[in-house]
Design a protein around this motif. Structure first.
Motif, mmCIF file in Angstrom:
data_model
loop_
_atom_site.group_PDB
_atom_site.id
_atom_site.type_symbol
_atom_site.label_atom_id
_atom_site.label_comp_id
_atom_site.label_asym_id
_atom_site.label_seq_id
_atom_site.Cartn_x
_atom_site.Cartn_y
_atom_site.Cartn_z
ATOM 1 N N PRO A 63 0.785 -1.241 0.000
ATOM 2 C CA PRO A 63 0.000 0.000 0.000
ATOM 3 C C PRO A 63 0.817 1.290 0.000
ATOM 4 N N TYR A 64 2.112 1.242 0.285
ATOM 5 C CA TYR A 64 2.900 2.473 0.380
ATOM 6 C C TYR A 64 3.202 3.059 -0.994
ATOM 7 N N GLY A 65 2.985 4.361 -1.117
ATOM 8 C CA GLY A 65 3.312 5.076 -2.340
ATOM 9 C C GLY A 65 2.311 4.915 -3.465
ATOM 10 N N VAL A 66 1.190 4.278 -3.199
ATOM 11 C CA VAL A 66 0.181 4.071 -4.234
ATOM 12 C C VAL A 66 -0.747 5.269 -4.263
ATOM 13 N N ARG A 67 -0.963 5.802 -5.442
ATOM 14 C CA ARG A 67 -1.869 6.939 -5.622
ATOM 15 C C ARG A 67 -2.981 6.552 -6.573
ATOM 16 N N THR A 68 -4.182 6.988 -6.239
ATOM 17 C CA THR A 68 -5.327 6.704 -7.100
ATOM 18 C C THR A 68 -5.383 7.722 -8.233
ATOM 19 N N THR A 69 -6.201 7.410 -9.213
ATOM 20 C CA THR A 69 -6.361 8.306 -10.361
ATOM 21 C C THR A 69 -6.936 9.643 -9.930
ATOM 22 N N SER A 70 -7.890 9.628 -9.001
ATOM 23 C CA SER A 70 -8.490 10.885 -8.540
ATOM 24 C C SER A 70 -7.489 11.723 -7.746
ATOM 25 N N GLU A 93 -10.993 8.994 -14.513
ATOM 26 C CA GLU A 93 -11.082 7.551 -14.280
ATOM 27 C C GLU A 93 -11.619 6.835 -15.508
ATOM 28 N N VAL A 94 -11.207 5.614 -15.678
ATOM 29 C CA VAL A 94 -11.702 4.750 -16.740
ATOM 30 C C VAL A 94 -13.086 4.261 -16.327
ATOM 31 N N PRO A 95 -14.061 4.189 -17.231
ATOM 32 C CA PRO A 95 -15.383 3.691 -16.863
ATOM 33 C C PRO A 95 -15.303 2.283 -16.261
ATOM 34 N N GLY A 96 -15.938 2.112 -15.104
ATOM 35 C CA GLY A 96 -15.925 0.833 -14.400
ATOM 36 C C GLY A 96 -14.776 0.678 -13.419
ATOM 37 N N ALA A 143 -8.734 2.139 -6.903
ATOM 38 C CA ALA A 143 -7.736 1.438 -7.721
ATOM 39 C C ALA A 143 -6.514 2.319 -7.943
ATOM 40 N N PRO A 144 -5.318 1.738 -7.874
ATOM 41 C CA PRO A 144 -4.111 2.540 -8.102
ATOM 42 C C PRO A 144 -4.011 2.984 -9.559
ATOM 43 N N HIS A 145 -3.454 4.177 -9.747
ATOM 44 C CA HIS A 145 -3.280 4.698 -11.106
ATOM 45 C C HIS A 145 -2.197 3.905 -11.845
ATOM 46 N N ALA A 146 -1.070 3.742 -11.215
ATOM 47 C CA ALA A 146 0.037 2.966 -11.794
ATOM 48 C C ALA A 146 0.752 2.268 -10.644
ATOM 49 N N LEU A 147 1.031 0.993 -10.830
ATOM 50 C CA LEU A 147 1.691 0.216 -9.784
ATOM 51 C C LEU A 147 3.008 -0.309 -10.340
ATOM 52 N N SER A 148 4.091 0.023 -9.683
ATOM 53 C CA SER A 148 5.413 -0.433 -10.113
ATOM 54 C C SER A 148 5.789 -1.684 -9.313
ATOM 55 N N MET A 149 5.421 -2.853 -9.845
ATOM 56 C CA MET A 149 5.697 -4.100 -9.121
ATOM 57 C C MET A 149 7.189 -4.388 -8.957
#
Length: 107
Positions: free
Chosen positions: A23-30, A36-39, A44-50
């Motif tokens: 959960p650290y460093g995760v930012r949502t689209t809003s 946001e993408v429909p649905g 949901a995270p905007h971009a996740l760097s696994m």
């Protein structure tokens, strides 16, 4: 302790740490002010760097595992300490392994 036991314990530390790091460093689209993408769920995270999360997980779990192994070798927290801290817990069912006392790191 055998190397296979150490590997299994490290794996447990790694999986536990992954759930701590995710959960650290995760930012949502809003939060980023983008549309946001429909649905899409609002959380949901905007971009996740696994790869970055896996690197942090590996480093933090190595630190935790190193502390665990130091405690295993040096005996900082023993069964007697746990019995003092948790007086209502019956520790008699936990039998210590039949090994020689550890006074220093193995060569």
């Amino acid at each position: 302790m055998s190397w296979i036991s150490m590997l299994a314990i490290y794996f447990l530390f790694w999986v536990f740490t992954l759930f701590l790091v995710l959960p650290y460093g995760v930012r949502t689209t809003s939060e980023l002010g983008e549309e946001e993408v429909p649905g899409q769920a609002q959380s949901a995270p905007h971009a996740l760097s696994m790869p970055r999360k896996l690197l942090w997980t590996t480093l933090v779990s190595a630190l935790f595992f190193g502390l665990f192994m130091l405690n295993w070798e040096m005996g900082w927290v023993t069964r007697a300490d746990l019995e003092r801290i948790l007086p209502g817990v019956d520790m008699s069912a936990i039998e210590p392994p039949a090994v020689e006392p550890r006074t220093a790191f193995r060569q």
